[in-house]
Enzyme design. Structure first.
Site, PDB file in Angstrom:
ATOM      1  N   THR A 113      46.417  90.043  50.561  1.00 31.16           N
ATOM      2  CA  THR A 113      47.091  89.968  49.268  1.00 31.16           C
ATOM      3  C   THR A 113      47.278  91.381  48.723  1.00 31.16           C
ATOM      4  OG1 THR A 113      46.084  87.836  48.876  1.00 31.16           O
ATOM      5  CG2 THR A 113      46.962  88.982  46.938  1.00 31.16           C
ATOM      6  N   GLU A 135      48.787  84.291  52.528  1.00 31.48           N
ATOM      7  CA  GLU A 135      47.969  83.139  52.920  1.00 31.48           C
ATOM      8  C   GLU A 135      47.583  82.342  51.677  1.00 31.48           C
ATOM      9  OE1 GLU A 135      47.156  81.992  56.130  1.00 31.48           O
ATOM     10  OE2 GLU A 135      46.827  80.422  54.665  1.00 31.48           O
ATOM     11  N   PHE A 136      47.597  81.029  51.790  1.00 33.93           N
ATOM     12  CA  PHE A 136      47.241  80.188  50.640  1.00 33.93           C
ATOM     13  C   PHE A 136      46.018  79.318  50.924  1.00 33.93           C
ATOM     14  CE2 PHE A 136      51.764  81.142  50.311  1.00 33.93           C
ATOM     15  CZ  PHE A 136      51.813  81.692  49.033  1.00 33.93           C
ATOM     16  N   PHE A 140      43.395  71.268  40.007  1.00 36.16           N
ATOM     17  CA  PHE A 140      42.953  72.462  39.269  1.00 36.16           C
ATOM     18  C   PHE A 140      42.861  72.218  37.776  1.00 36.16           C
ATOM     19  CE2 PHE A 140      42.184  75.921  42.206  1.00 36.16           C
ATOM     20  CZ  PHE A 140      42.440  75.220  43.380  1.00 36.16           C
ATOM     21  N   LEU A 141      42.476  70.994  37.424  1.00 35.27           N
ATOM     22  CA  LEU A 141      42.209  70.669  36.021  1.00 35.27           C
ATOM     23  C   LEU A 141      40.768  70.208  35.872  1.00 35.27           C
ATOM     24  CD1 LEU A 141      45.447  68.786  34.817  1.00 35.27           C
ATOM     25  CD2 LEU A 141      44.686  71.101  34.227  1.00 35.27           C
ATOM     26  N   GLY A 147      35.407  81.426  40.350  1.00 36.02           N
ATOM     27  CA  GLY A 147      34.827  82.630  40.975  1.00 36.02           C
ATOM     28  C   GLY A 147      35.486  82.841  42.317  1.00 36.02           C
ATOM     29  N   CYS A 194      39.047  85.650  45.356  1.00 40.07           N
ATOM     30  CA  CYS A 194      40.504  85.684  45.162  1.00 40.07           C
ATOM     31  C   CYS A 194      40.943  85.632  43.708  1.00 40.07           C
ATOM     32  CB  CYS A 194      41.135  84.541  45.933  1.00 40.07           C
ATOM     33  SG  CYS A 194      40.680  84.581  47.666  1.00 40.07           S
TER      34      CYS A 194
HETATM   35  C1  UGA Z   1      42.085  80.371  46.140  1.00 41.88           C
HETATM   36  C2  UGA Z   1      43.407  79.589  46.196  1.00 41.88           C
HETATM   37  O1  UGA Z   1      43.177  78.219  45.837  1.00 41.88           O
HETATM   38  C3  UGA Z   1      44.016  79.648  47.588  1.00 41.88           C
HETATM   39  O2  UGA Z   1      45.289  79.007  47.583  1.00 41.88           O
HETATM   40  C4  UGA Z   1      44.201  81.121  47.981  1.00 41.88           C
HETATM   41  O3  UGA Z   1      44.714  81.253  49.300  1.00 41.88           O
HETATM   42  C5  UGA Z   1      42.871  81.852  47.911  1.00 41.88           C
HETATM   43  O4  UGA Z   1      42.337  81.734  46.563  1.00 41.88           O
HETATM   44  C6  UGA Z   1      43.117  83.288  48.265  1.00 41.88           C
HETATM   45  O5  UGA Z   1      43.867  83.954  47.550  1.00 41.88           O
HETATM   46  O6  UGA Z   1      42.681  83.731  49.337  1.00 41.88           O
HETATM   47  P1  UGA Z   1      39.558  79.906  46.939  1.00 41.88           P
HETATM   48  O7  UGA Z   1      39.208  81.100  46.115  1.00 41.88           O
HETATM   49  O8  UGA Z   1      39.052  79.813  48.330  1.00 41.88           O
HETATM   50  O9  UGA Z   1      41.165  79.751  47.043  1.00 41.88           O
HETATM   51  O10 UGA Z   1      38.998  78.609  46.222  1.00 41.88           O
HETATM   52  P2  UGA Z   1      39.527  77.513  45.169  1.00 41.88           P
HETATM   53  O11 UGA Z   1      39.288  76.180  45.715  1.00 41.88           O
HETATM   54  O12 UGA Z   1      40.901  77.811  44.710  1.00 41.88           O
HETATM   55  O13 UGA Z   1      38.491  77.712  43.956  1.00 41.88           O
HETATM   56  C7  UGA Z   1      38.423  78.927  43.219  1.00 41.88           C
HETATM   57  C8  UGA Z   1      37.475  78.773  42.056  1.00 41.88           C
HETATM   58  O14 UGA Z   1      38.043  77.942  41.047  1.00 41.88           O
HETATM   59  C9  UGA Z   1      36.127  78.147  42.410  1.00 41.88           C
HETATM   60  O15 UGA Z   1      35.102  78.852  41.745  1.00 41.88           O
HETATM   61  C10 UGA Z   1      36.235  76.721  41.884  1.00 41.88           C
HETATM   62  O16 UGA Z   1      34.993  76.179  41.543  1.00 41.88           O
HETATM   63  C11 UGA Z   1      37.108  76.949  40.656  1.00 41.88           C
HETATM   64  N1  UGA Z   1      37.857  75.751  40.239  1.00 41.88           N
HETATM   65  C12 UGA Z   1      38.818  75.232  41.039  1.00 41.88           C
HETATM   66  C13 UGA Z   1      37.611  75.193  38.999  1.00 41.88           C
HETATM   67  O17 UGA Z   1      36.753  75.661  38.232  1.00 41.88           O
HETATM   68  N2  UGA Z   1      38.343  74.104  38.591  1.00 41.88           N
HETATM   69  C14 UGA Z   1      39.304  73.556  39.379  1.00 41.88           C
HETATM   70  O18 UGA Z   1      39.936  72.561  38.940  1.00 41.88           O
HETATM   71  C15 UGA Z   1      39.547  74.121  40.626  1.00 41.88           C
END
Ligand code: UGA
Length: 446
Positions: free
Chosen positions: A122, A145-146, A245-246, A253, A256
């Protein structure tokens, strides 16, 4: 599967690089992956995983003949023309993305023009343009990458979309990358390099905004006696909003969201544009972790000498990644209030040990809860839903649980003798009474 004629090179074997290498090998390609860390390359060459990621271990052992690891850039360049750059771009002190590792790769490629450089790391919008100028003979494609940690293999294999940014001169390189992803079936978005870079940053910033938004809604729900789970469910059914994501909680954390929100803010700032919204997204995320401490103070009065158990340490379940994990801030705040902090995480304890000074790590959730005055559920590991909470209640000095992920069933917890508090969540028993208290408060407001 048939072996592809075009081998693939991967530079940087972190989360994205390792998953990319293993998944392309699974799709039948010969892959050479290069990292500067000899120790990591040795472990992976022995088939030992360097990260915890579901499904990855199977992919490595199944594809050991097609996937090799090396520290030698010369070997990589001699083996593959298509080079996926997957090095990390951590935040600098100022919050900008640190591009030093990307630059080192560009330096190493300078001598060799017969390659296609496919940027997965990124990077701020505009980086591709600069690299293109520095390496005029190398075809350049931005392919952000996503994938999400914890479901990275499934995300790679079933993408919502694949973004491919290439300038007109590099159309053929864009076609080559598109051909690699076509078997996966996600929509392929062809665009220019800067737009591809912005799609990545904007997507992460938007998801983080959704989380901070729902966390603020949760905080208001607490004041008015509403339940954020109900609110999110009702909102998410609107197709324009969507349900994901709600989930309210103690904040986002990981490696990313914090980094990319800050990098986008700085990128805008460097152009003279003040991205106001992102300041609030970051601030809400910081405060959300601290609110848990306020909740504990509300129940216990003071935390001095109190034993607080943290259930889960990783920034999210199914990973051992501790980068920017909410548990780090929370543990430090609790210690700052004079609490003794004990913790348990099914896989992240090793990664957490050096980061959590003074926190006692335990081998099971029940051991962590022993004699605790309160517990905070920090990471929603499935095993916490299966825990014997009746036993937990008897072991704790005071069965008080702050559910930082709204993960457990309040009614079930309360029936075992727990005091339960979630985030913006009404416990099943007091939902209606709280709502009526709020209504009556509103009715009596001056
Ligand atoms: C995130 C993105 O979702 C990916 O699409 C992206 O590729 C990645 O960053 C990156 O840029 O490499 P990631 O950090 O692995 O992925 O994890 P997520 O599942 O997105 O969660 C991120 C944080 O948000 C976690 O701490 C999770 O607990 C928190 N979260 C997620 C919430 O507090 N509420 C939600 O509804 C969803």
């Amino acid at each position: 599967m048939t072996e592809s004629r075009e081998p693939i090179g991967v530079i940087g074997v972190g989360w994205v690089g390792l998953v990319t290498a293993a998944c392309f090998a699974e799709l039948g390609h010969r892959v050479v992956a290069r990292d500067i860390l000899a120790e990591k390359v040795d472990s992976l060459s022995r088939g030992e995983l360097t990260i915890h990621e579901p499904g990855l271990s199977d992919l490595l052992s199944r594809n050991s003949e097609r996937l090799t690891f090396t520290t030698d850039m010369g070997e990589l360049l001699g083996s593959a023309r298509l080079l996926f750059v997957c090095v990390d771009t951590p935040p600098t002190r100022s919050g900008d993305a640190d591009l030093s590792r990307v630059r080192s790769v560009v330096e190493e490629l300078r001598a060799d023009g017969d390659h296609m450089l496919i940027m997965k790391s990124t990077v701020p919008a505009g980086t591709g343009e600069t690299i293109r100028r520095d390496l005029p003979d190398v075809a350049y494609v931005s392919c952000p990458e996503f994938l999400k940690e914890g479901s990275a293999v499934a995300d790679f294999m079933h993408p919502d979309r694949v973004v491919i940014g290439a300038d007109p001169a590099d159309e053929a390189a864009g076609d080559a990358v598109a051909a690699l992803y076509e078997p996966l079936g996600g929509e392929i978005v062809r665009t220019d390099v800067s737009s591809a870079e912005m799609i990545k940053l904007a997507s992460n910033a938007f998801l983080a905004t959704k989380i901070s938004f729902v966390n603020e809604i949760a905080n208001v729900c607490e004041e008015v006696g509403a339940d954020v789970g109900e609110v999110a469910r009702g909102m998410g059914l609107d197709q324009r909003i969507g349900p994901s994501f709600l989930r309210a909680g103690i904040g986002y954390g990981g490696s990313c969201f914090p980094k990319d929100v800050s990098a986008l803010k700085m990128l805008a700032g460097n152009t003279g544009y003040h991205f106001q919204l992102l300041n609030a997204v970051i601030e809400v995320n910081e405060l959300q972790k601290r609110r848990v401490v306020q909740k504990l103070l509300g129940h216990l009065g003071s935390l001095v000498g109190k034993r607080v158990a943290l259930l889960g340490l990783a920034f999210k379940p199914h990973t051992d990644d501790m980068r920017e994990a909410s548990s780090l801030v929370l543990a430090a705040r609790l210690q700052g209030e004079g609490a003794d902090v004990v913790a348990y995480d099914p896989v992240a304890a090793g990664a957490a040990r050096d980061l959590l000074g003074g926190v006692e790590l335990r081998d099971s959730a029940l051991e962590a809860l022993d004699r605790a005055d309160a517990a905070v559920l920090v990471t929603e590991w499935p095993e916490f839903a299966e825990l014997d909470w009746t036993e937990a209640a008897t072991r704790m000095a005071r069965p008080l649980l702050i559910d930082g992920r709204n993960f457990l069933d309040p009614k079930a917890l309360i029936s075992t003798g727990f005091e339960y508090e979630g985030i913006g969540r009404q416990s099943a028993d007091d939902r209606h009474s709280s709502a009526s208290v709020a209504r009556s408060r509103a009715e009596h407001a001056p």
